[in-house]
Design an enzyme around this catalytic site. Structure first.
Site, PDB file in Angstrom:
ATOM      1  N   ASN A  99       0.896   2.663   1.549  1.00  0.00           N
ATOM      2  CA  ASN A  99      -0.616   2.562   0.839  1.00  0.00           C
ATOM      3  C   ASN A  99      -1.506   2.189   2.314  1.00  0.00           C
ATOM      4  O   ASN A  99      -1.422   1.756   3.214  1.00  0.00           O
ATOM      5  CB  ASN A  99      -0.018   0.757  -0.007  1.00  0.00           C
ATOM      6  CG  ASN A  99      -1.589   0.439   0.260  1.00  0.00           C
ATOM      7  OD1 ASN A  99      -2.011   0.655   0.275  1.00  0.00           O
ATOM      8  ND2 ASN A  99      -0.947  -1.181  -0.242  1.00  0.00           N
ATOM      9  N   ASP A 157       5.037  -5.669   1.950  1.00  0.00           N
ATOM     10  CA  ASP A 157       5.481  -6.828   0.487  1.00  0.00           C
ATOM     11  C   ASP A 157       5.838  -6.371  -0.731  1.00  0.00           C
ATOM     12  O   ASP A 157       5.935  -5.882  -1.549  1.00  0.00           O
ATOM     13  CB  ASP A 157       5.959  -8.209   0.632  1.00  0.00           C
ATOM     14  CG  ASP A 157       7.163  -8.341   2.365  1.00  0.00           C
ATOM     15  OD1 ASP A 157       7.518  -7.712   2.501  1.00  0.00           O
ATOM     16  OD2 ASP A 157       6.809  -9.126   2.963  1.00  0.00           O
ATOM     17  N   GLY A 158       4.269  -6.563  -0.698  1.00  0.00           N
ATOM     18  CA  GLY A 158       3.099  -5.991  -2.183  1.00  0.00           C
ATOM     19  C   GLY A 158       3.659  -4.793  -3.290  1.00  0.00           C
ATOM     20  O   GLY A 158       3.868  -4.779  -4.016  1.00  0.00           O
ATOM     21  N   SER A 188       0.200  -7.199   5.984  1.00  0.00           N
ATOM     22  CA  SER A 188       0.708  -8.671   7.215  1.00  0.00           C
ATOM     23  C   SER A 188       1.629  -9.169   7.456  1.00  0.00           C
ATOM     24  O   SER A 188       1.423  -9.684   8.463  1.00  0.00           O
ATOM     25  CB  SER A 188      -0.686  -9.270   6.107  1.00  0.00           C
ATOM     26  OG  SER A 188      -1.856  -8.621   6.161  1.00  0.00           O
TER      27      SER A 188
END
Length: 453
Positions: A99, A157-158, A188
């Site tokens: 990402n 983590d998303g 983050s």
């Protein structure tokens, strides 16, 4: 000129003459025209720097190519705990999702740096750069996972949460969910990656995260589910937060480019403007504070959850208001539900892992596969207690405050009183569209597999 040395190997060390090298710091060995190279990443510490792994290749020279090939295979197998033998292990193929928009935007550089290590570890990557939110969750449903040893996530983590929800949407989810996955921290907070490195005694940097993937050792990881009335379950591996913590997590998204500093900045703002949150908390305690270890228990609870989701009816407007009694308690109150005798809170934080990010060790004793949710909440609305909690989460001593409670639970339900004050839910650090309805969080022990030392 190089001198001849006697080389030997045992279950933990490679010896060359009088010098020994730890196998735990190696990812393997490869041949070259002059002999072989051992790929060695020892932990080094400078006078003013934190420990970190640095590449320090060990080169051995021989004119006998058969000897070089044999020793390269022996060292690689020993470094990866594959047993004694001279047969070279096959190259590893990993599906990699990157990402480039995660955190402060450093994912591309992180994977470029890791590729060098992965090549030395005989890993071939099939790399996909994501272009939009939800892409991985949609695509992984149709991927032939049998082509790959594992899946690697380079993000925060998303994206891991997206991946897990895509896996759980597959028809073969019971098999697919056991496919190993790794994560290189590019978000983050990076709570999952930080927790994996913490239990592996590895430094908090991307090189150490890549090192764990290159080593190839795996460990079970608990999955958690989040269920709201009349909606499909969502799946994660990190946490549910409500109140102060979720406000900081979600509302600081406007400062994503600042990385982890955004949490500190918004926490200061929220301390200057404290809020009170109202609701009811109920939970089922873990037996004697210990979890239900074992993948079979986790798969069984997931089957039950998915079956409940299939028979659920579409939500009506009245049902979404969630003004009625909790239907779960009606059937289960007799088998151990406990209700918190308070309805005024500053925060709720239910975590599945030891760390929330790379700096805050929330629950030092937590394990990745202990089958336990650590339910934490701060009662009342004391400015002093709130400040002390935020200062103490770095080392897990926040429980010293008498208003701060910690319970080891299997399952919990939170019903916010939105008529008195509204708060936000944060699921693994991600927002949800419904912040008003009751939410239930449950742990499913040991159903995931992740790279870990």
């Amino acid at each position: 000129k190089s001198k001849p040395v006697k080389v030997s190997i045992d279950e933990s060390q490679l010896s060359a003459g009088a010098t020994t090298y730890e196998l735990r710091d190696m990812i393997g060995a490869t041949t070259n025209p002059g002999g072989l190279t051992v790929h060695y990443y020892p932990l080094t510490t400078g006078c003013c720097s934190k420990p970190q792994r640095r590449y320090s290749p060990l080169r051995f020279f021989t004119r006998d190519t058969k000897v070089a090939t044999s020793w390269a295979s022996i060292i690689t197998r020993a470094a990866r705990h594959l047993g004694i033998g001279e047969d070279p292990p096959p190259r590893r193929k990993i599906l990699c999702y990157v990402n480039p928009f995660s955190g402060s935007g450093g994912a591309r550089q992180i994977i470029q740096d890791a590729v060098k290590m992965f090549d030395r570890a005989h890993i071939d990557l099939n790399t996909v750069y994501t272009k939009r939110e939800g892409q991985v969750e949609e695509e992984i449903v149709g991927v032939d996972l049998d082509k790959y040893e594992s899946v690697l996530i380079v993000s925060g983590d998303g994206l891991v949460m997206e991946y897990l929800n895509g896996i759980m949407a597959r028809k073969d989810w019971e098999q697919a969910i056991s496919k190993p996955f790794g994560i290189l921290p590019a978000g983050s907070g990076n709570g999952l990656s930080a927790s994996i490195r913490q239990v592996s005694d590895e430094p908090m940097d991307p090189t150490s995260a890549a090192f764990l993937v290159a080593k190839g050792q795996t460990r079970p990881l608990d999955l958690v589910s989040f269920k709201q009335p009349q909606s499909k379950p969502r799946y994660g591996m990190l946490s549910l937060s409500w109140g102060l913590i979720s406000d900081i997590d979600i509302n600081s998204e406007i400062c994503r480019c600042c990385g982890a500093a955004r949490f500190t900045a918004y926490a200061i703002l929220r301390l200057l403007c404290t809020r009170t949150y109202y609701g009811s908390i109920r939970y089922i305690p873990s037996s004697d504070g210990k979890g239900r270890r074992g993948r079979s228990a986790g798969i069984k609870s997931l089957r039950q959850l998915k079956n409940q989701a299939i028979i659920s009816q579409p939500a009506s407007a009245d049902a979404k208001k969630d003004d009625g009694p909790d239907p779960e308690l009606g059937a289960e109150r007799a088998v151990g539900w406990v209700e918190v005798p308070n309805d005024t809170f500053t925060l709720l934080w239910a975590v599945n892992t030891p760390m929330a990010d790379e700096e805050n060790l929330l629950v030092p004793e937590a394990e990745l596969d202990d089958g336990v949710i650590n339910l934490m909440y701060l009662e009342g609305n004391s400015w002093c207690s709130t400040l002390c909690t935020l200062l103490r989460v770095e080392d897990g001593t926040q429980t010293k405050d008498p208003n701060f409670k910690l319970h080891k639970v299997d399952k919990l339900t939170l019903s916010p009183d939105v008529k008195r004050a509204k708060g936000l839910y944060s699921l693994d650090g991600e927002p949800t569209s419904d912040n008003d309805s009751r939410i239930t969080m449950q742990v499913h022990p040991g159903v995931l597999t992740t790279y870990c030392g």
